[in-house]
Design a protein around this motif. Structure first.
Motif, PDB file in Angstrom:
ATOM      1  N   TRP A 239       0.773  -1.436   0.150  1.00  0.00           N
ATOM      2  CA  TRP A 239       0.063   0.075  -0.004  1.00  0.00           C
ATOM      3  C   TRP A 239       0.827   1.319   0.043  1.00  0.00           C
ATOM      4  N   ALA A 240       1.781   1.276  -0.847  1.00  0.00           N
ATOM      5  CA  ALA A 240       2.722   2.373  -0.783  1.00  0.00           C
ATOM      6  C   ALA A 240       2.766   2.959  -2.069  1.00  0.00           C
ATOM      7  N   LEU A 241       3.161   4.190  -2.127  1.00  0.00           N
ATOM      8  CA  LEU A 241       3.103   4.851  -3.645  1.00  0.00           C
ATOM      9  C   LEU A 241       4.317   4.631  -4.324  1.00  0.00           C
ATOM     10  N   ASP A 242       5.326   4.248  -3.648  1.00  0.00           N
ATOM     11  CA  ASP A 242       6.576   3.954  -4.386  1.00  0.00           C
ATOM     12  C   ASP A 242       6.563   2.396  -4.752  1.00  0.00           C
ATOM     13  N   GLY A 243       5.635   1.646  -4.412  1.00  0.00           N
ATOM     14  CA  GLY A 243       5.517   0.202  -4.573  1.00  0.00           C
ATOM     15  C   GLY A 243       5.423  -0.366  -6.185  1.00  0.00           C
ATOM     16  N   HIS A 244       5.081   0.877  -6.863  1.00  0.00           N
ATOM     17  CA  HIS A 244       4.660   0.437  -8.394  1.00  0.00           C
ATOM     18  C   HIS A 244       4.753   1.467  -9.291  1.00  0.00           C
ATOM     19  N   PRO A 245       5.252   1.277 -10.381  1.00  0.00           N
ATOM     20  CA  PRO A 245       5.482   2.625 -11.258  1.00  0.00           C
ATOM     21  C   PRO A 245       4.340   3.200 -11.464  1.00  0.00           C
ATOM     22  N   MET A 246       2.899   2.764 -11.576  1.00  0.00           N
ATOM     23  CA  MET A 246       1.852   3.199 -11.911  1.00  0.00           C
ATOM     24  C   MET A 246       1.076   3.848 -10.620  1.00  0.00           C
ATOM     25  N   ALA A 247       1.563   3.854  -9.739  1.00  0.00           N
ATOM     26  CA  ALA A 247       0.977   4.322  -8.263  1.00  0.00           C
ATOM     27  C   ALA A 247       1.168   5.890  -8.429  1.00  0.00           C
ATOM     28  N   GLY A 248       0.145   6.451  -7.735  1.00  0.00           N
ATOM     29  CA  GLY A 248       0.107   7.825  -7.662  1.00  0.00           C
ATOM     30  C   GLY A 248      -1.085   8.506  -6.904  1.00  0.00           C
ATOM     31  N   LEU A 249      -1.213   9.802  -6.719  1.00  0.00           N
ATOM     32  CA  LEU A 249      -2.365  10.311  -6.103  1.00  0.00           C
ATOM     33  C   LEU A 249      -3.267  10.810  -7.530  1.00  0.00           C
ATOM     34  N   GLN A 250      -4.471  10.408  -7.556  1.00  0.00           N
ATOM     35  CA  GLN A 250      -5.106  10.877  -8.581  1.00  0.00           C
ATOM     36  C   GLN A 250      -6.224  12.131  -8.142  1.00  0.00           C
ATOM     37  N   LEU A 251      -6.097  13.348  -8.822  1.00  0.00           N
ATOM     38  CA  LEU A 251      -7.094  14.519  -8.262  1.00  0.00           C
ATOM     39  C   LEU A 251      -8.146  14.448  -9.649  1.00  0.00           C
ATOM     40  N   LYS A 252      -9.426  14.587  -9.358  1.00  0.00           N
ATOM     41  CA  LYS A 252     -10.422  14.639 -10.318  1.00  0.00           C
ATOM     42  C   LYS A 252     -11.558  15.457 -10.054  1.00  0.00           C
ATOM     43  N   ALA A 253     -12.008  16.366 -11.090  1.00  0.00           N
ATOM     44  CA  ALA A 253     -12.955  17.375 -10.702  1.00  0.00           C
ATOM     45  C   ALA A 253     -14.266  16.707 -12.113  1.00  0.00           C
ATOM     46  N   GLN A 254     -15.398  16.776 -11.403  1.00  0.00           N
ATOM     47  CA  GLN A 254     -16.532  16.318 -12.542  1.00  0.00           C
ATOM     48  C   GLN A 254     -17.610  17.100 -12.388  1.00  0.00           C
ATOM     49  N   GLN A 255     -18.275  17.552 -13.497  1.00  0.00           N
ATOM     50  CA  GLN A 255     -19.200  18.245 -13.515  1.00  0.00           C
ATOM     51  C   GLN A 255     -20.649  17.752 -14.416  1.00  0.00           C
ATOM     52  N   THR A 256     -21.713  17.621 -14.031  1.00  0.00           N
ATOM     53  CA  THR A 256     -22.880  17.079 -14.827  1.00  0.00           C
ATOM     54  C   THR A 256     -23.591  18.438 -15.545  1.00  0.00           C
ATOM     55  N   ILE A 257     -23.862  18.526 -17.073  1.00  0.00           N
ATOM     56  CA  ILE A 257     -24.130  19.650 -17.547  1.00  0.00           C
ATOM     57  C   ILE A 257     -25.847  19.346 -17.895  1.00  0.00           C
ATOM     58  N   PRO A 258     -26.537  19.989 -17.270  1.00  0.00           N
ATOM     59  CA  PRO A 258     -28.090  19.497 -17.825  1.00  0.00           C
ATOM     60  C   PRO A 258     -28.287  19.769 -19.422  1.00  0.00           C
ATOM     61  N   PHE A 259     -29.114  19.071 -19.858  1.00  0.00           N
ATOM     62  CA  PHE A 259     -29.582  19.429 -21.363  1.00  0.00           C
ATOM     63  C   PHE A 259     -30.168  20.869 -21.624  1.00  0.00           C
ATOM     64  N   PRO A 260     -29.676  21.372 -22.615  1.00  0.00           N
ATOM     65  CA  PRO A 260     -29.892  22.688 -22.866  1.00  0.00           C
ATOM     66  C   PRO A 260     -31.533  23.042 -22.731  1.00  0.00           C
ATOM     67  N   GLY A 261     -31.884  23.929 -21.951  1.00  0.00           N
ATOM     68  CA  GLY A 261     -33.220  24.520 -21.844  1.00  0.00           C
ATOM     69  C   GLY A 261     -33.638  23.949 -20.177  1.00  0.00           C
ATOM     70  N   VAL A 262     -33.272  22.615 -19.729  1.00  0.00           N
ATOM     71  CA  VAL A 262     -33.807  22.141 -18.559  1.00  0.00           C
ATOM     72  C   VAL A 262     -33.880  23.082 -17.489  1.00  0.00           C
ATOM     73  N   SER A 263     -32.727  23.712 -17.364  1.00  0.00           N
ATOM     74  CA  SER A 263     -32.640  24.677 -15.899  1.00  0.00           C
ATOM     75  C   SER A 263     -33.781  25.917 -16.124  1.00  0.00           C
ATOM     76  N   SER A 264     -33.770  26.310 -17.179  1.00  0.00           N
ATOM     77  CA  SER A 264     -34.760  27.501 -17.383  1.00  0.00           C
ATOM     78  C   SER A 264     -35.975  26.990 -17.194  1.00  0.00           C
ATOM     79  N   LEU A 265     -36.418  25.777 -17.789  1.00  0.00           N
ATOM     80  CA  LEU A 265     -37.860  25.375 -17.510  1.00  0.00           C
ATOM     81  C   LEU A 265     -38.273  24.921 -16.121  1.00  0.00           C
ATOM     82  N   ARG A 266     -37.120  24.337 -15.320  1.00  0.00           N
ATOM     83  CA  ARG A 266     -37.381  24.048 -13.892  1.00  0.00           C
ATOM     84  C   ARG A 266     -37.687  25.333 -13.158  1.00  0.00           C
TER      85      ARG A 266
END
Length: 422
Positions: free
Chosen positions: A72-99
């Motif tokens: 369970w060490a970051l240096d135990g495998h070449p592909m190991a690392g800390l993954q940072l991720k950002a995600q956003q869901t975009i409503p279908f056009p017009g949905v927000s205004s209709l709501r």
């Protein structure tokens, strides 16, 4: 449409003294708990509408990625690392205004419901107040006739004592007098019941010194009053009709939203992996990733079609309900016009002709009875007839005011009559 609770501290009777039922109605509007509850509902929907068009929150993630399970060490495998991720869901056009539009339409429905409740409360207060006027004036008429029968008893007793009248005449008049005295208790009971209803409308335990006029005049129909003119006003002003229109618009907007909401929303993301292992063949360069996803609308399209169909049926239901409401309003206006016209004519006839004739009939019959030119039956009938005429005239006068209040409520007229219109 917030209520002004600041008027809650006003004394109902103080406002009423110079403003007929309208001061009492205004105070009831300010403090009635049922209206306050509906007003809170409006503010709730307004708060929800202010955020209805908001997008879903973006998501951030931190991933301890690709580490060997042995260390369970970051240096135990070449592909190991800390993954940072950002995600956003975009409503279908017009949905927000209709709501947002759907949420605002719900506010309109609630506002119209509140306005209709206010209208019903005002009508209830006005009608109760005029019935209180009727009860108090009927009680006064009854008191006057108790005194009048005392005079008649005296006249009959004088003739009885000289043998010119039978005992039955004296007994019948005394019975009439005692019956009138007893009926005063019924008027007291009715007064207490009406005052209790008015106190409840004004959110009070009791109403002290609630004053009403000693005399009232009939309300007359104006030349421009009529069922068709009133119906036009109702279509423009009646909150119940506005509520059904708002319900129809809201349902149509929900149908559009269901159709648009069935379309797939897009989700995009970006990632960055921090690597710590370097080898002869891999310098350990940090890695980045970009991506997007679209749901497979296997079931959502079917659900959306069902929701759209249901919303369109709801719009049709509101539309037909409005047509039915218009028919009911038309029928109510016909009834109010007929009752008002008859009450106005009756009040005028009784005031101008029948009541003066009844008073004259009693006076002349009593005079004739004193000199043995009229029998007791005629005297008794003249007294009872005069009492009935006075009661009928007063009931007709008050009925014109009751029908005026009904017409204002049916048409949604919230203006306060002034001067000759009172």
């Amino acid at each position: 449409m917030p209520l002004s609770i600041a008027l809650a501290c006003l004394l109902v009777t103080g406002a009423l003294a110079g403003d007929g039922p309208f001061g009492l109605a205004d105070d009831a509007l300010a403090v009635n708990p049922g209206l306050a509850s509906l007003d809170a509902r409006v503010r709730e929907l307004e708060a929800l509408a202010s955020t209805a068009d908001a997008w879903p929150d973006p998501m951030a993630a931190l991933e301890y990625s690709n580490v060997p399970t042995t260390s369970w060490a970051l240096d135990g495998h070449p592909m190991a690392g800390l993954q940072l991720k950002a995600q956003q869901t975009i409503p279908f056009p017009g949905v927000s205004s209709l709501r947002a539009e759907v949420a605002e339409s719900r506010v309109e429905v609630a506002e119209a419901e509140l306005a209709e409740a206010r209208l019903r409360l005002v009508r209830a207060v006005e009608e109760s107040w005029w019935r209180l006027v009727l009860v108090r004036q009927l009680r006064q008429i009854t008191r006057e006739h108790v005194a009048l029968t005392e005079d008649l008893v005296g006249a009959v007793r004088a003739r009885y004592e000289i043998g010119a009248a039978g005992q039955h005449a004296l007994v019948r008049l005394e019975l009439l007098r005692d019956e009138l005295r007893d009926s005063l208790l019924d008027f007291d009971r009715q007064e207490q019941q009406i005052e209790g209803a008015l106190a409840a409308a004004a959110h009070r335990r009791s109403l002290d010194d609630l004053t009403t006029p000693d005399t009232v005049a009939a309300r007359t129909l104006r030349p421009d009053d009529g069922v068709e003119a009133w119906l036009v006003l109702a279509e423009q002003r009646r909150p119940a009709l506005a509520q059904l229109e708002a319900m129809e618009r809201s349902a149509e907007l929900r149908a559009r939203l269901a159709r648009r909401d069935a379309k797939p929303d897009l989700t995009v993301w970006a990632g960055y992996r921090v690597r710590t292992v370097q080898t002869a063949t891999d310098p350990g360069t940090d890695l980045a990733s970009l991506g997007l996803s679209v749901p497979l609308t296997i079931q959502s399209a079917r659900v959306g079609r069902g929701a759209e169909s249901a919303a369109l049926e709801a719009a049709s239901q509101a539309r037909w309900q409005r047509e039915a409401q218009l028919d009911a309003i038309h029928a109510d206006l016909i009834s109010a016009w007929a009752a008002w016209q008859r009450a106005e004519g009756k009040a005028q006839t009784y005031t101008d002709r029948l009541l003066p004739a009844g008073q004259q009939a009693l006076a002349t019959t009593l005079a004739d009875y004193r000199v043995d030119k009229a029998d007791f039956a005629s005297l008794y009938q003249a007294e009872v007839q005069l009492l009935n005429l006075e009661r009928a005239r007063l009931a007709a006068v008050v009925e014109t005011h009751l029908q005026q209040a009904a017409v204002r409520a049916i048409t949604g007229d919230t203006t306060r009559p002034t001067g000759a219109d009172r």
